[in-house]
Scaffold this motif. Sequence first.
Motif, PDB file in Angstrom:
ATOM      1  N   GLU A  24      -9.964   1.551 -27.056  1.00  0.00           N
ATOM      2  CA  GLU A  24      -8.987   1.083 -28.045  1.00  0.00           C
ATOM      3  C   GLU A  24      -7.890   2.119 -28.274  1.00  0.00           C
ATOM      4  O   GLU A  24      -7.291   2.161 -29.354  1.00  0.00           O
ATOM      5  N   ALA A  46     -23.385   1.973 -32.937  1.00  0.00           N
ATOM      6  CA  ALA A  46     -22.215   2.795 -33.285  1.00  0.00           C
ATOM      7  C   ALA A  46     -21.909   2.663 -34.781  1.00  0.00           C
ATOM      8  O   ALA A  46     -21.635   3.656 -35.458  1.00  0.00           O
ATOM      9  N   ASP A  64     -13.402  -3.614 -37.253  1.00  0.00           N
ATOM     10  CA  ASP A  64     -13.071  -3.443 -35.844  1.00  0.00           C
ATOM     11  C   ASP A  64     -11.866  -2.516 -35.683  1.00  0.00           C
ATOM     12  O   ASP A  64     -11.009  -2.439 -36.560  1.00  0.00           O
ATOM     13  N   GLY A  65     -11.786  -1.881 -34.531  1.00  0.00           N
ATOM     14  CA  GLY A  65     -10.686  -0.965 -34.271  1.00  0.00           C
ATOM     15  C   GLY A  65      -9.584  -1.587 -33.442  1.00  0.00           C
ATOM     16  O   GLY A  65      -8.810  -0.880 -32.790  1.00  0.00           O
ATOM     17  N   MET A 119     -21.491 -13.843 -38.909  1.00  0.00           N
ATOM     18  CA  MET A 119     -21.205 -13.142 -37.662  1.00  0.00           C
ATOM     19  C   MET A 119     -20.088 -12.117 -37.851  1.00  0.00           C
ATOM     20  O   MET A 119     -19.688 -11.455 -36.898  1.00  0.00           O
ATOM     21  N   GLY A 121     -17.913  -8.930 -38.453  1.00  0.00           N
ATOM     22  CA  GLY A 121     -18.123  -7.502 -38.209  1.00  0.00           C
ATOM     23  C   GLY A 121     -17.315  -6.698 -39.217  1.00  0.00           C
ATOM     24  O   GLY A 121     -16.999  -5.543 -38.980  1.00  0.00           O
ATOM     25  N   ARG A 159      -5.615 -10.349 -30.764  1.00  0.00           N
ATOM     26  CA  ARG A 159      -5.594  -8.995 -30.230  1.00  0.00           C
ATOM     27  C   ARG A 159      -4.252  -8.720 -29.564  1.00  0.00           C
ATOM     28  O   ARG A 159      -3.733  -9.561 -28.839  1.00  0.00           O
TER      29      ARG A 159
HETATM   30  N1  GDD Z   1     -18.492   2.291 -30.104  1.00  0.00           N
HETATM   31  C1  GDD Z   1     -18.466   1.053 -29.571  1.00  0.00           C
HETATM   32  N2  GDD Z   1     -19.378   0.746 -28.593  1.00  0.00           N
HETATM   33  N3  GDD Z   1     -17.558   0.158 -29.973  1.00  0.00           N
HETATM   34  C2  GDD Z   1     -17.564  -1.057 -29.407  1.00  0.00           C
HETATM   35  C3  GDD Z   1     -18.483  -1.439 -28.408  1.00  0.00           C
HETATM   36  C4  GDD Z   1     -19.438  -0.465 -27.982  1.00  0.00           C
HETATM   37  O1  GDD Z   1     -20.282  -0.700 -27.126  1.00  0.00           O
HETATM   38  N4  GDD Z   1     -18.221  -2.730 -28.052  1.00  0.00           N
HETATM   39  C5  GDD Z   1     -17.181  -3.115 -28.798  1.00  0.00           C
HETATM   40  N5  GDD Z   1     -16.770  -2.124 -29.604  1.00  0.00           N
HETATM   41  C6  GDD Z   1     -15.676  -2.143 -30.597  1.00  0.00           C
HETATM   42  C7  GDD Z   1     -14.356  -2.630 -30.062  1.00  0.00           C
HETATM   43  O2  GDD Z   1     -13.589  -1.581 -29.532  1.00  0.00           O
HETATM   44  C8  GDD Z   1     -13.743  -3.217 -31.317  1.00  0.00           C
HETATM   45  O3  GDD Z   1     -13.137  -2.221 -32.113  1.00  0.00           O
HETATM   46  C9  GDD Z   1     -14.922  -3.790 -32.058  1.00  0.00           C
HETATM   47  O4  GDD Z   1     -16.063  -3.078 -31.587  1.00  0.00           O
HETATM   48  C10 GDD Z   1     -15.115  -5.306 -31.829  1.00  0.00           C
HETATM   49  O5  GDD Z   1     -15.202  -5.548 -30.445  1.00  0.00           O
HETATM   50  P1  GDD Z   1     -14.363  -6.713 -29.730  1.00  0.00           P
HETATM   51  O6  GDD Z   1     -14.668  -6.587 -28.287  1.00  0.00           O
HETATM   52  O7  GDD Z   1     -12.949  -6.659 -30.157  1.00  0.00           O
HETATM   53  O8  GDD Z   1     -15.100  -7.947 -30.347  1.00  0.00           O
HETATM   54  P2  GDD Z   1     -14.555  -9.421 -30.627  1.00  0.00           P
HETATM   55  O9  GDD Z   1     -13.170  -9.382 -31.194  1.00  0.00           O
HETATM   56  O10 GDD Z   1     -14.798 -10.226 -29.440  1.00  0.00           O
HETATM   57  O11 GDD Z   1     -15.625  -9.830 -31.760  1.00  0.00           O
HETATM   58  C11 GDD Z   1     -15.347  -9.794 -33.102  1.00  0.00           C
HETATM   59  O12 GDD Z   1     -15.789 -10.968 -33.672  1.00  0.00           O
HETATM   60  C12 GDD Z   1     -17.174 -11.126 -33.826  1.00  0.00           C
HETATM   61  C13 GDD Z   1     -17.399 -12.406 -34.555  1.00  0.00           C
HETATM   62  O13 GDD Z   1     -17.947 -13.359 -33.752  1.00  0.00           O
HETATM   63  C14 GDD Z   1     -15.988  -8.598 -33.802  1.00  0.00           C
HETATM   64  O14 GDD Z   1     -15.428  -8.535 -35.115  1.00  0.00           O
HETATM   65  C15 GDD Z   1     -17.447  -8.687 -33.989  1.00  0.00           C
HETATM   66  O15 GDD Z   1     -17.900  -7.615 -34.823  1.00  0.00           O
HETATM   67  C16 GDD Z   1     -17.752  -9.979 -34.625  1.00  0.00           C
HETATM   68  O16 GDD Z   1     -19.148 -10.105 -34.723  1.00  0.00           O
END
Ligand code: GDD
Length: 370
Positions: A22, A83, A100-101, A166, A168, A215
């Motif tokens: 990120e 994490a 989320d980041g 769900m 985050g 995103r």
């Molecule tokens: N340290 C770490 N390690 N961070 C991670 C990892 C990992 O293995 N995998 C993902 N992240 C971080 C990403 O960089 C991001 O900041 C955040 O966790 C969420 O990951 P995304 O890959 O952006 O997830 P999303 O947008 O598909 O999923 C979102 O929606 C879900 C709801 O269904 C997130 O908000 C989830 O938390 C949420 O559950």
Amino acid sequence: VTHPASPHLPARLAVVIPVFREAANVAPLVARLDAALAGTAWEAIFVDDDSPDGTAAAVRAIAARDPRVRCIRRVGRRGLASACIEGMLSASAPFVAVMDGDLQHDEAILPAMLASVERGADIAVGSRHVAGGRATGGFSAARGALSDTGTRLAQALLPVPVADPMSGFFLLRRELVEEAAPRLTGRGFKILLDLLLTLPRGLKLVEVPYAFRAREHGASKLDATVLLEFAGLLLDKATGGAVPLRFVAFAAVGAVGVLVHMVALSLLVGVFGLGFGAAQWGATFVAMTANFVLNNRITYRDARLRGAALWRGLMIFYLVCGVGAAANVGIAALLVRDGILAWGLAGAAGALITVVWNYAVSSTLVWRAR
Ligand code: GDD
Ligand code: MN
């Protein structure tokens, strides 16, 4: 970008931000937090799993100027939930938030979330599914449908009603995290669900609506295997953690391996015309290789081997499974010879001992997983 109001003021709110690849989102996120949380003493704890894109360096560059920002860099580990847990446990502020980041969560609702917990709620959840919230735009149609199914499943299990289990994006008293920490599974990506299924019943939960944003930089890290992890989390909670999740995954992969073995065996005998003995060796080799690949991707996803370590792991895996197979045959033969078990049961006992052996030894020798 930022100038801390007073670097000596201890943080009241710690914002934990799990990040993987990120780098481009770090600086804009800190700037947005700074604007949204004006008037609150806050700190931002980024937890990076050694991203190859320089995410940790991007955080450190800001941290060098702004003492409210820091980075935990985890090496050789992967996992969103773990994490988040490590970030929360590194905080000393009385309130902690997870977000989320990638700028998809709206930081502007953090003050409202904090206010409701300060006023007595146990946990505030940023919700896409209550009046005023919005989920559109953030996800593909397929991902949306998947998320809906998961949401319904989770709602059926949860002791408290939550529209968006769900999510985050949430905020709670730090003490609650500390209380729950020893019992969290830390597996997968549903950290909120993990917390809610672990904490005592009767929690006061408040949902604060927000619109999930699309995103801009980078890509989502959640793929098909997160579904498996989600099922694993529910299973773990349903059985009270009695059966180690990793073992279940390992055994399931083993079952797939048996199928692979039978297919390979029939091909080697039927198509390639090998004798049974040679075909059996060949099929064993194919099945072990398939099991190794699947375990590396699924069972030990958080400790996945790559490059040279992958080949080294494969060789050790062959050895471990070879010993396991010898033990299987030997023990079953003894049980039958001494009339302790009929051959069917003896075979099953041998196979069970092999699975447990393979699991225990490869967990430590091949993947060195916790
Ligand atoms: N340290 C770490 N390690 N961070 C991670 C990892 C990992 O293995 N995998 C993902 N992240 C971080 C990403 O960089 C991001 O900041 C955040 O966790 C969420 O990951 P995304 O890959 O952006 O997830 P999303 O947008 O598909 O999923 C979102 O929606 C879900 C709801 O269904 C997130 O908000 C989830 O938390 C949420 O559950
Ligand atoms: Mn995202």
